[in-house]
Design a protein around this motif. Structure first.
Motif: not given
Lengths: 393, 192
Positions: B85-88, B109-112
């Motif tokens: 979860d890189v944008t946590s 699209k991968h960045l929640k």
């Protein structure tokens, strides 16, 4: 002019060792202190120091080699962590009882098991009764400064005891931060030459070290050793004053942060003190009178001074980064409560065990503790005193 | 009080994310800042996800914890986008910088639903062309300086040259390639 630098905590200790240029360093690698002898052995092979580096086969041997070298008349150092310190156990007591001022960098790590390489204080807390002076360090600067002062403290003729300088494994040992170094010649002048009163290689005054000590003398020797620990408190303060003249950096038995007018406070050791200071600043902005007492000197335990500094506090949390398994709280909690007893009895005191085995201690965790202290203040209810923060239950 | 900038690096063991964090700390230190550079240690294996951190400030840094609400996130390996979860906690006033050949809109699209700035840079291509090998950390270092503006570009380039000269004293042939990789990443990073 101080030297502006950025180093990890381990590098800072290795540089201090280099500047002190001891006669002997004996060490066996163990995470997270491994880098200290690693960096230092480079200084040895580069000819930056004249030290005899003894690469031993275990920590028991490391401490034994330190004892032998120090008894022979040399200034001696080592570094270790966790199970390495545990393997030295037998020899720790022999170093202190033989009155050998060895200096150790203890990079705090959880003592197995379960096996864990990360930080807590279970290693050095277990060694608190071994007769070693213990200094603790919030950051890399303090680790460096304490290590230089440790030499003077341990070797002082009123003391003559070994000293361990502790810092948090990984959190500071492997974090690169700003610090100010002293010039080599200033460190050299500050620590001076090691001139032991008695030593094995003095052929004019032969002595025995470590002989059998039967009931007719053992007790007197223990009493003298205890007196040395009592004496060390003043020596620690004297050395700190001299160090402050040299560097402008002030050291005492403990640090007070916004404590004098505080209503709620925590007592804490090592790196989390820094995190707590940022939390205190935020709480103060909201008008909450929060403060901190950070232990620098844990052995000798400055009981009277701590009680004096805390006596006006209404609710206090003592933070232990070690589980004592006494079923009533951690080792720092027990000592703080004993210090307050009969001197400052009105304070509501709770204990929090935190950060074991490298569990990251967030500002939120510290804020939680201050919030709980405010609840105690509001309700007047103490509740359970043996508490945890940051654990899943 | 001066602004505190917090950066979190996600990479895989062996890609040099820790080294990049330490190089960034070094460069910021050399411009007069207070810095922290530290990795989160785990069981270290080639290819395992690793995290490293930077704090950069004009004031003394006292906090000693990991970073949970970073201003910037650097993703050194794009395969982490689907597993970590890189944008946590990433601040929307900040940015995420990803090593990928894709355009920013194609990785979103991968960045929640992250609403902040998304930047991409093809560190593989840059590294392979400039160094002849895949070392993504130096181009990512250039990209993060460009996007975050934690220090002046000229200042940073001069300092990096000095650091490389020191770090690669025994293999001076790689200095030029690394400098080129940094400069190209600064020019080619998309989404600023």
């Amino acid at each position: 002019m101080a030297i502006r630098e950025r180093l990890s905590g381990n590098e800072a200790i290795a540089v201090a060792m280099k500047q002190i240029n001891p006669d002997v360093v004996a060490a066996f690698p163990i995470t997270p202190s491994t880098e200290i002898p690693q960096y230092f052995s480079q200084f040895v092979s580069n000819g930056a120091v004249e030290t005899e580096f003894v690469a031993v086969e275990s920590e028991h041997s490391a401490m034994s080699a330190c004892i032998g070298a120090q008894a022979a008349g040399g200034r001696t150092m080592t570094a270790t962590s966790a199970n390495g310190l545990a393997l030295m156990w037998e020899m720790l007591y022999i170093a202190s009882a033989s009155r050998l001022p060895v200096t150790m960098a203890c990079v705090n790590r959880s003592l197995s098991g379960p096996l864990n390489i990360h930080n807590d204080h279970s290693d050095s807390m277990g060694a608190r009764d071994s007769g070693w002076i213990q200094l603790y360090s919030e950051n890399n600067q303090e680790a460096y400064d304490n290590f230089i002062q440790a030499v003077r403290i341990g070797e002082h003729s009123d003391v003559v005891l070994p000293v361990m300088v502790c810092q948090d494994g990984f959190i500071t040992s492997h974090a690169v931060e700003n610090l100010e170094l002293l010039e080599d010649e200033k460190v050299k002048a500050f620590v001076g030459e090691y001139k032991p009163e008695h030593y094995l290689l003095n052929s004019k005054n032969p002595i025995a070290v470590g002989p059998l000590d039967l009931p007719n003398y053992f007790f007197e020797h223990r009493r003298q050793q205890a007196q040395a620990m009592i004496n060390s408190k003043n020596v620690i303060l004297e050395v700190a004053k001299e160090f402050e003249k040299l560097t402008g950096r002030k050291y005492e038995l403990f640090e007070k942060y916004k404590l004098d007018d505080a209503e709620i406070a925590i007592v804490i050791i090592n790196s989390t003190a820094g995190t707590a200071k940022t939390v205190i600043d935020e709480l103060r902005d909201k008008g909450i009178k929060a403060g901190l007492l950070k232990i620098r000197v844990f052995r000798p335990f400055p009981a009277e001074e701590i009680a004096e500094a805390l006596k006006h506090i209404k609710a206090l949390a003592v933070m232990d980064k070690a589980e004592g398994f006494s079923a009533v709280g951690g080792p720092l909690f027990n000592d703080i409560k004993a210090a307050l007893y009969g001197v400052a009895d009105g304070i509501k005191v709770v204990n929090y065990i935190y950060g074991l085995g490298g569990r990251d201690v967030k500002a939120d965790n510290i804020e939680f503790v201050y919030n709980e202290l405010q609840n105690i203040l509001k309700t007047g209810q103490l509740g359970e005193t043996y508490r945890y923060v940051g654990v899943r239950e | 009080m001066g602004k505190l900038v917090e950066i979190r690096w996600h990479g895989r063991g062996g890609q040099g994310a820790k080294t990049a964090a330490l190089l960034l700390a070094d460069a910021a230190f050399n411009t007069g800042k207070y810095i922290q550079g530290f990795p989160e240690y785990g069981p270290e294996r080639m290819g395992a996800p690793i995290t490293a951190y930077n704090r950069i400030s004009d004031d003394k840094i006292r906090i000693h914890s990991n970073i949970y609400e970073p201003d910037y996130v650097v993703v050194v390996d794009e395969t982490l986008l689907t597993s970590i979860d890189v944008t946590s906690g990433l601040k929307e006033s900040g940015a995420i910088i990803i090593n990928t050949e894709k355009a920013p809109e194609d990785v979103k699209k991968h960045l929640k639903g992250y609403k902040g700035k998304v930047c991409t840079v093809d560190a593989r291509k840059i590294s392979e062309e400039a160094l002849g090998k895949y070392f993504p950390n130096t181009p990512m270092l250039g990209a993060v300086v460009k996007v975050s503006k934690v220090m002046g570009e000229e200042e940073f380039l001069n300092d990096a040259k000095g650091s490389f000269a020191h770090k690669f004293a025994t293999k001076p042939e790689v200095i030029e390639g690394n400098m080129k990789a940094i400069e190209r990443a600064m020019q080619e990073v998309k989404g600023i």
